[in-house]
Design an enzyme around this catalytic site. Structure first.
Site, mmCIF file in Angstrom:
data_model
loop_
_atom_site.group_PDB
_atom_site.id
_atom_site.type_symbol
_atom_site.label_atom_id
_atom_site.label_comp_id
_atom_site.label_asym_id
_atom_site.label_seq_id
_atom_site.Cartn_x
_atom_site.Cartn_y
_atom_site.Cartn_z
ATOM 1 N N GLU A 1 -3.592 3.581 0.497
ATOM 2 C CA GLU A 1 -2.647 4.546 -0.070
ATOM 3 C C GLU A 1 -1.757 3.866 -1.120
ATOM 4 O OE1 GLU A 1 0.391 5.801 2.695
ATOM 5 O OE2 GLU A 1 1.441 6.643 0.995
ATOM 6 N N GLU A 2 -1.534 2.563 -0.975
ATOM 7 C CA GLU A 2 -0.627 1.849 -1.870
ATOM 8 C C GLU A 2 -1.298 1.315 -3.128
ATOM 9 O OE1 GLU A 2 2.456 1.981 -1.475
ATOM 10 O OE2 GLU A 2 2.507 2.702 0.584
HETATM 11 P P1 AHG Z 1 4.139 7.658 3.926
HETATM 12 O O1 AHG Z 1 5.354 7.000 4.496
HETATM 13 O O2 AHG Z 1 2.870 6.894 4.216
HETATM 14 O O3 AHG Z 1 4.274 8.006 2.473
HETATM 15 O O4 AHG Z 1 3.875 9.038 4.706
HETATM 16 C C1 AHG Z 1 4.924 9.937 4.923
HETATM 17 C C2 AHG Z 1 4.299 11.263 5.178
HETATM 18 C C3 AHG Z 1 4.033 11.584 6.635
HETATM 19 O O5 AHG Z 1 3.933 10.540 7.500
HETATM 20 C C4 AHG Z 1 5.142 12.511 7.023
HETATM 21 O O6 AHG Z 1 4.733 13.406 7.998
HETATM 22 C C5 AHG Z 1 5.483 13.176 5.726
HETATM 23 O O7 AHG Z 1 5.177 12.263 4.728
HETATM 24 C C6 AHG Z 1 6.930 13.566 5.630
HETATM 25 O O8 AHG Z 1 7.119 14.236 4.447
HETATM 26 P P2 AHG Z 1 8.433 15.160 4.185
HETATM 27 O O9 AHG Z 1 9.562 14.225 4.123
HETATM 28 O O10 AHG Z 1 8.127 15.861 2.895
HETATM 29 O O11 AHG Z 1 8.500 16.121 5.337
HETATM 30 MN MN MN Z 2 1.629 8.157 5.302
HETATM 31 MN MN MN Z 3 2.348 4.890 3.663
#
Ligand code: AHG
Ligand code: MN
Ligand code: MN
Length: 336
Positions: free
Chosen positions: A94-95
Site C-alpha cells: 500500500e505504501e
Molecule cells: P491505513 O491506515 O492503512 O491507511 O488504513 C486506514 C483505513 C482503515 O483501516 C480504516 O477502517 C479506515 O481507513 C478509516 O477511514 P476513515 O477515517 O475515513 O473512517
Molecule cells: Mn489500511
Molecule cells: Mn496502511
C-alpha cells in the site's frame, strides 16, 4: 497428545503442510517469515511511545493518505523478511507505487507474490489505539524463470493461497487462513512465540454491533443511510475504531458488520481491494462470513485492474450482510 500443550505458529504451519500431499514447504517458509516480520513490527509498535519514531513523516502514500514513520518502518521490515525468505519473487505494498521484484536466493525460482498493508489504522498510532498488518499471498502466474509482472498481482481474491492479519492490540494476535479454516495465534512475549490460541474461528451469524464511520452519514447513498437507520432501529451498538483490522477482528469473534461505503470524497470507497478488502474477505468467508461491495458483488470475485484500486465493502456476519444486501436491492432504484 496433551491437548494443553502449546502449539507454536511454526509448528502449526508445518503440521498443516504435512496434511497436504504435494506441499513442498515453500508456503510454510513464507508464512513463517511473515510471522518473524510481525514480531519485529510488534516490538517497534510497542516501543513507539518511548522512542522518537512517532509523528507524521510529511509525505503522502500512493493513495493520498498521510504516511507516518511507523508505516515506513513496517514496510521496510516486511520487505526485508520477504527478501531473506527466498520464497517470494515480488511484493506490492500500500505504501509503494509499483510492485518490487525481489532477487532470488541461490538461483532458486520463487513461486509466490505477497501484497500487504504494512500498518493499517496508522492514524491511531499516536493515541495508543490498536493498529494492524494485513497480507495476501498469490502463486505467481508468469513464467518462473523470467521476471514477474503486474498480472501476478492483478488476480481475483479467489486465487489467494493464503491471507492474514496481525493485530497489535492489548495482545498481539496473528490470524491467517490458507483456505482450510481460520486460526489465531497470540504472541507470548515471554517466549517470543506466536502460540495457537483461537482454533478454527467461526464468525457468529449476527452480532450486536455495526461498524461504520457514521460521521459521513449524510455523504452516503440513500440505501446505505436506510440500512444504518435500520441498525439503529434494532438497537445495535455502534463500534468504529478507524482501523479495519481491529474492527474486523472484533466482528470475527463477536459478530457484526463493517461498512465502508461510497462517500462524496471516495466514490469507489476508501479501502484498497488488494491490500485490505481481499485478504480480509478471504479470512471472513473462511470463518463463515460474507463480504460484498455496494454493487452487491462478492469482493473475492472482483477482477482488479490496478494495484491501488479501491473498493466499497460490507463485511462480517452472514445474516447481517444478507440483510444489508436486501436494503440495497430495495432502495437503490430510488434516488435520494
Ligand atoms: P491505513 O491506515 O492503512 O491507511 O488504513 C486506514 C483505513 C482503515 O483501516 C480504516 O477502517 C479506515 O481507513 C478509516 O477511514 P476513515 O477515517 O475515513 O473512517
Ligand atoms: Mn489500511
Ligand atoms: Mn496502511
Amino acid at each position: 497428545m496433551d491437548i494443553n500443550r502449546i502449539i507454536t505458529l511454526d509448528e502449526f504451519i508445518i503440521r498443516q503442510q504435512n496434511e497436504f500431499a504435494g506441499a513442498t514447504g515453500e508456503l510454510t517458509g513464507l508464512l513463517r517469515d511473515i510471522g518473524v516480520a510481525a514480531k519485529i513490527v510488534n516490538r517497534e509498535v510497542n516501543r513507539a511511545g518511548l522512542v522518537n519514531i512517532l509523528g507524521i513523516e510529511g509525505t503522502e502514500n500512493q493513495s493520498g493518505d498521510v504516511v507516518q514513520k511507523l508505516d515506513l518502518y513496517a514496510n521496510e521490515k516486511l520487505i526485508e523478511c520477504l527478501k531473506n525468505s527466498g520464497e517470494c519473487c515480488a511484493i506490492a505494498s500500500e505504501e509503494i507505487e509499483n510492485f518490487i521484484e525481489l532477487p532470488g536466493i541461490h538461483d532458486k525460482p520463487a513461486k509466490y507474490v505477497v501484497l500487504f498493508d504494512p500498518l493499517d489504522g496508522s492514524s491511531n498510532i499516536d493515541v495508543n489505539v490498536s493498529v494492524g498488518t494485513i497480507f495476501s499471498i498469490f502463486r505467481r502466474k508468469s513464467d518462473f524463470t523470467g521476471p514477474s509482472n503486474i498480472g501476478d498481482f492483478l488476480q481475483t481474491g479467489l486465487e489467494q493461497v493464503a491471507a492474514g492479519y496481525v493485530i497489535y492490540g492489548t495482545s498481539t494476535i496473528l490470524v491467517y487462513t490458507t483456505g482450510h479454516g481460520v486460526n489465531g495465534f497470540t504472541l507470548d512475549p515471554s517466549i517470543g512465540e506466536f502460540c495457537l490460541s483461537h482454533r478454527n474461528i467461526q464468525i457468529p451469524k449476527r452480532g450486536q454491533y455495526y461498524s461504520v464511520n457514521q460521521g459521513y452519514y449524510l455523504k452516503f447513498d440513500l440505501e446505505m443511510r436506510r440500512y444504518i437507520d435500520h441498525c439503529s432501529d434494532l438497537n445495535l451498538g455502534l463500534r468504529y475504531i478507524g482501523s479495519m483490522v481491529s474492527d474486523v477482528h472484533r466482528i470475527l469473534f463477536q459478530g457484526g458488520i463493517f461498512l465502508y461505503p461510497s462517500t462524496r470524497k471516495y466514490p469507489n470507497g476508501k479501502l484498497r481491494l488488494l491490500y485490505e478488502c481481499n485478504p480480509m474477505a478471504f479470512i471472513v468467508e473462511q470463518a463463515g462470513g460474507k463480504a460484498i461491495n455496494n454493487h452487491l458483488n462478492r469482493i473475492l470475485e472482483i477482477d482488479p485492474k490496478e494495484l491501488h484500486q479501491r473498493s466499497t465493502i460490507a463485511i462480517g456476519s452472514p445474516d447481517m450482510v444478507d440483510e444489508m444486501k436486501a436494503f440495497v436491492e430495495r432502495y437503490s432504484a430510488v434516488t435520494s
